[in-house]
Motif scaffolding. Structure first.
Motif, PDB file in Angstrom:
ATOM      1  N   TYR A 238       0.852  -1.195   0.000  1.00 18.79           N
ATOM      2  CA  TYR A 238       0.000   0.000   0.000  1.00 18.79           C
ATOM      3  C   TYR A 238       0.885   1.242   0.000  1.00 18.79           C
ATOM      4  CZ  TYR A 238      -3.196   3.656   1.478  1.00 18.79           C
ATOM      5  OH  TYR A 238      -3.927   4.824   1.533  1.00 18.79           O
ATOM      6  N   ARG A 239       0.556   2.188  -0.888  1.00 21.19           N
ATOM      7  CA  ARG A 239       1.271   3.458  -0.955  1.00 21.19           C
ATOM      8  C   ARG A 239       0.309   4.591  -0.601  1.00 21.19           C
ATOM      9  NH1 ARG A 239       6.113   3.727  -3.452  1.00 21.19           N
ATOM     10  NH2 ARG A 239       6.919   1.816  -4.397  1.00 21.19           N
ATOM     11  N   ALA A 240       0.816   5.576   0.116  1.00 18.95           N
ATOM     12  CA  ALA A 240      -0.020   6.700   0.530  1.00 18.95           C
ATOM     13  C   ALA A 240      -0.478   7.501  -0.684  1.00 18.95           C
ATOM     14  CB  ALA A 240       0.760   7.599   1.485  1.00 18.95           C
ATOM     15  N   THR A 241      -1.730   7.934  -0.618  1.00 13.38           N
ATOM     16  CA  THR A 241      -2.301   8.829  -1.618  1.00 13.38           C
ATOM     17  C   THR A 241      -2.783  10.081  -0.901  1.00 13.38           C
ATOM     18  OG1 THR A 241      -3.047   6.946  -2.934  1.00 13.38           O
ATOM     19  CG2 THR A 241      -4.045   9.079  -3.414  1.00 13.38           C
ATOM     20  N   PRO A 242      -2.320  11.243  -1.295  1.00 11.15           N
ATOM     21  CA  PRO A 242      -2.675  12.470  -0.563  1.00 11.15           C
ATOM     22  C   PRO A 242      -4.186  12.614  -0.374  1.00 11.15           C
ATOM     23  CG  PRO A 242      -0.992  12.944  -2.197  1.00 11.15           C
ATOM     24  CD  PRO A 242      -1.420  11.534  -2.429  1.00 11.15           C
ATOM     25  N   GLY A 243      -4.593  12.776   0.875  1.00  7.73           N
ATOM     26  CA  GLY A 243      -5.995  12.994   1.194  1.00  7.73           C
ATOM     27  C   GLY A 243      -6.852  11.762   1.198  1.00  7.73           C
ATOM     28  N   ALA A 244      -6.280  10.588   0.952  1.00 10.60           N
ATOM     29  CA  ALA A 244      -7.094   9.367   0.838  1.00 10.60           C
ATOM     30  C   ALA A 244      -6.948   8.438   2.021  1.00 10.60           C
ATOM     31  CB  ALA A 244      -6.722   8.614  -0.440  1.00 10.60           C
ATOM     32  N   GLN A 245      -6.199   8.844   3.036  1.00 12.56           N
ATOM     33  CA  GLN A 245      -5.985   7.954   4.163  1.00 12.56           C
ATOM     34  C   GLN A 245      -5.748   8.781   5.425  1.00 12.56           C
ATOM     35  OE1 GLN A 245      -3.345   7.924   1.624  1.00 12.56           O
ATOM     36  NE2 GLN A 245      -2.555   9.639   2.803  1.00 12.56           N
ATOM     37  N   SER A 274      -9.959  -2.595   3.946  1.00  5.05           N
ATOM     38  CA  SER A 274      -9.944  -1.252   4.538  1.00  5.05           C
ATOM     39  C   SER A 274      -8.847  -1.087   5.585  1.00  5.05           C
ATOM     40  CB  SER A 274     -11.303  -0.944   5.170  1.00  5.05           C
ATOM     41  OG  SER A 274     -11.558  -1.837   6.248  1.00  5.05           O
ATOM     42  N   LEU A 275      -8.150  -2.159   5.915  1.00  7.19           N
ATOM     43  CA  LEU A 275      -7.136  -2.109   6.965  1.00  7.19           C
ATOM     44  C   LEU A 275      -5.731  -2.141   6.356  1.00  7.19           C
ATOM     45  CD1 LEU A 275      -8.833  -4.647   9.384  1.00  7.19           C
ATOM     46  CD2 LEU A 275      -8.890  -2.147   9.516  1.00  7.19           C
ATOM     47  N   VAL A 276      -4.875  -1.252   6.829  1.00 12.34           N
ATOM     48  CA  VAL A 276      -3.488  -1.165   6.352  1.00 12.34           C
ATOM     49  C   VAL A 276      -2.566  -1.335   7.547  1.00 12.34           C
ATOM     50  CG1 VAL A 276      -1.743   0.282   5.247  1.00 12.34           C
ATOM     51  CG2 VAL A 276      -4.117   0.348   4.442  1.00 12.34           C
ATOM     52  N   ALA A 281       6.404   1.026  11.107  1.00 13.05           N
ATOM     53  CA  ALA A 281       6.012   1.655  12.370  1.00 13.05           C
ATOM     54  C   ALA A 281       5.280   0.693  13.283  1.00 13.05           C
ATOM     55  CB  ALA A 281       5.127   2.872  12.093  1.00 13.05           C
ATOM     56  N   ARG A 282       4.911  -0.492  12.757  1.00 15.65           N
ATOM     57  CA  ARG A 282       4.176  -1.514  13.508  1.00 15.65           C
ATOM     58  C   ARG A 282       2.849  -0.953  14.040  1.00 15.65           C
ATOM     59  NH1 ARG A 282       7.145  -5.950  13.990  1.00 15.65           N
ATOM     60  NH2 ARG A 282       5.853  -6.832  15.679  1.00 15.65           N
ATOM     61  N   LYS A 283       2.119  -0.288  13.136  1.00 15.32           N
ATOM     62  CA  LYS A 283       0.823   0.285  13.460  1.00 15.32           C
ATOM     63  C   LYS A 283      -0.225  -0.160  12.449  1.00 15.32           C
ATOM     64  CE  LYS A 283       2.694   4.500  15.620  1.00 15.32           C
ATOM     65  NZ  LYS A 283       2.731   5.981  15.563  1.00 15.32           N
ATOM     66  N   VAL A 284      -1.490  -0.137  12.874  1.00 10.04           N
ATOM     67  CA  VAL A 284      -2.609  -0.509  12.021  1.00 10.04           C
ATOM     68  C   VAL A 284      -3.523   0.698  11.883  1.00 10.04           C
ATOM     69  CG1 VAL A 284      -4.558  -2.070  11.696  1.00 10.04           C
ATOM     70  CG2 VAL A 284      -2.468  -2.884  12.818  1.00 10.04           C
ATOM     71  N   ALA A 285      -4.016   0.959  10.679  1.00  7.39           N
ATOM     72  CA  ALA A 285      -4.943   2.066  10.451  1.00  7.39           C
ATOM     73  C   ALA A 285      -6.056   1.597   9.517  1.00  7.39           C
ATOM     74  CB  ALA A 285      -4.226   3.269   9.869  1.00  7.39           C
ATOM     75  N   GLU A 286      -7.172   2.325   9.537  1.00  5.70           N
ATOM     76  CA  GLU A 286      -8.327   1.964   8.715  1.00  5.70           C
ATOM     77  C   GLU A 286      -8.589   3.054   7.684  1.00  5.70           C
ATOM     78  OE1 GLU A 286     -12.884   0.259   9.211  1.00  5.70           O
ATOM     79  OE2 GLU A 286     -11.896   1.252  10.906  1.00  5.70           O
ATOM     80  N   LEU A 287      -8.737   2.624   6.432  1.00  6.73           N
ATOM     81  CA  LEU A 287      -9.061   3.557   5.349  1.00  6.73           C
ATOM     82  C   LEU A 287     -10.561   3.812   5.343  1.00  6.73           C
ATOM     83  CD1 LEU A 287      -6.924   1.920   2.516  1.00  6.73           C
ATOM     84  CD2 LEU A 287      -6.313   3.924   3.867  1.00  6.73           C
ATOM     85  N   GLN A 288     -10.933   4.988   4.885  1.00  9.61           N
ATOM     86  CA  GLN A 288     -12.352   5.313   4.733  1.00  9.61           C
ATOM     87  C   GLN A 288     -12.734   5.021   3.280  1.00  9.61           C
ATOM     88  OE1 GLN A 288     -14.090   6.100   7.457  1.00  9.61           O
ATOM     89  NE2 GLN A 288     -12.134   5.919   8.553  1.00  9.61           N
ATOM     90  N   LEU A 289     -13.200   3.810   3.030  1.00  3.79           N
ATOM     91  CA  LEU A 289     -13.531   3.400   1.663  1.00  3.79           C
ATOM     92  C   LEU A 289     -14.947   3.806   1.304  1.00  3.79           C
ATOM     93  CD1 LEU A 289     -11.955  -0.179   1.679  1.00  3.79           C
ATOM     94  CD2 LEU A 289     -10.952   1.956   0.849  1.00  3.79           C
TER      95      LEU A 289
END
Length: 289
Positions: A238-245, A274-276, A281-289
């Motif tokens: 997964y790659r960051a997309t500005p404003g999408a996560q 939806s989970l990345v 960093a050993r962290k989990v985050a959720e995308l707003q799909l």
């Protein structure tokens, strides 16, 4: 005229039915102990009935029908040779030319590629010393070696160093056993290895955001999900997309981040898109799909 044709056809059909019934009675009489054979396997019962009928034909006119009956027996009851499982050819210690790397070659070049300095200054996906091995592949030949069947065999060993998020590729000459080239890159994210996908699943199961995964697993199996060993997991970068996560994932691409595609063993897939998991960093985050 039409009535005559209909009566004639009726006689033909009736005659055929009588002939079939007679044959069935004859087969039933000459095949004792075969009741239910068709239920167990129609093709076998038909084959035995056909061979029995041939035997009666031989009794009536053996000389005339012998050749025909033998030909039918061969087509209906020809013996099938048992299958033979051949063992794969013995793999040598060394390949030749563009042969794939042997197991011995893979093991050897991994050890050669990780010298003491690299081992002491790098970290794998679990935070232990030493880089995370991703792939070991036969290296492409140099431009001047493309048509040379005796060109040196080389292997590219690719690692990911979680200490500073670096992709390291070392090229090993298989004949000399020396590292002939080292390439270091930042921001390059090849597909995750199995070990990385398993570690991502471990982090997800331990995180509160993994509650949905655990609930879906329990719905599918009736059991608690406590280990990634209970799943078949594959991952994608997964790659960051500005404003999408969420902001916590802004470094994905520079960091090693994956999305999982988990599957219950011998069961359904579970949607976890939806989970990345940021492995760096050993962290989990959720995308707003």
């Amino acid at each position: 005229m039409r009535n005559i044709v209909h009566r004639h056809l009726g006689k033909v059909v009736a005659g055929a039915a009588i002939a079939v019934a007679g044959t069935a009675v004859m087969v039933g009489i000459t095949l004792p102990g075969t009741a239910g054979a068709d239920e167990a396997g129609g093709s076998q019962g038909a084959s035995r009935a056909a061979r029995s009928g041939q035997g009666q034909g031989q009794g009536q006119d053996q000389g005339q029908d012998q050749g025909q009956d033998q030909g039918q027996d061969q087509s209906l009851g020809a013996a099938v040779a048992p299958g033979v499982v051949k063992q794969p050819p013995v793999e040598g210690e060394k390949g030749k030319g563009r042969d794939p790397l042997t197991d011995d070659e893979i093991e050897r070049v991994e050890k050669i590629a990780v010298n003491r300095q690299l081992f002491d200054t790098s970290e794998d996906v679990e935070g232990d010393r030493g880089p995370q091995t991703l792939t070991v592949d036969l290296a492409d030949p140099e431009a001047a070696e493309v048509d040379n069947p005796d060109a040196p065999r080389r292997a590219d060993v690719t690692f990911y160093d979680y200490r500073d998020d670096t992709l390291v590729t070392r090229t090993v000459d298989l004949d000399s056993g020396r590292v002939v080239r080292t390439d270091t890159q930042h921001g390059v994210q090849p597909p995750p290895s199995r070990a990385e996908s398993v570690e991502a699943a471990t982090l997800l199961i331990a995180d509160p955001l993994g509650a949905g995964l655990e609930a879906d697993y329990k719905d599918a199996t009736g059991k608690e999900l406590t280990s990634p060993d209970q799943l078949l997991v594959t991952g994608g970068v997964y790659r960051a997309t500005p404003g999408a996560q969420p902001a916590v994932l802004d470094k994905c691409g520079e960091h090693r981040c994956v999305r999982l595609f988990p599957k219950v063993r011998n069961g359904p897939w579970i949607d976890a898109r939806s989970l990345v998991i940021d492995l760096s960093a050993r962290k989990v985050a959720e995308l707003q799909l």
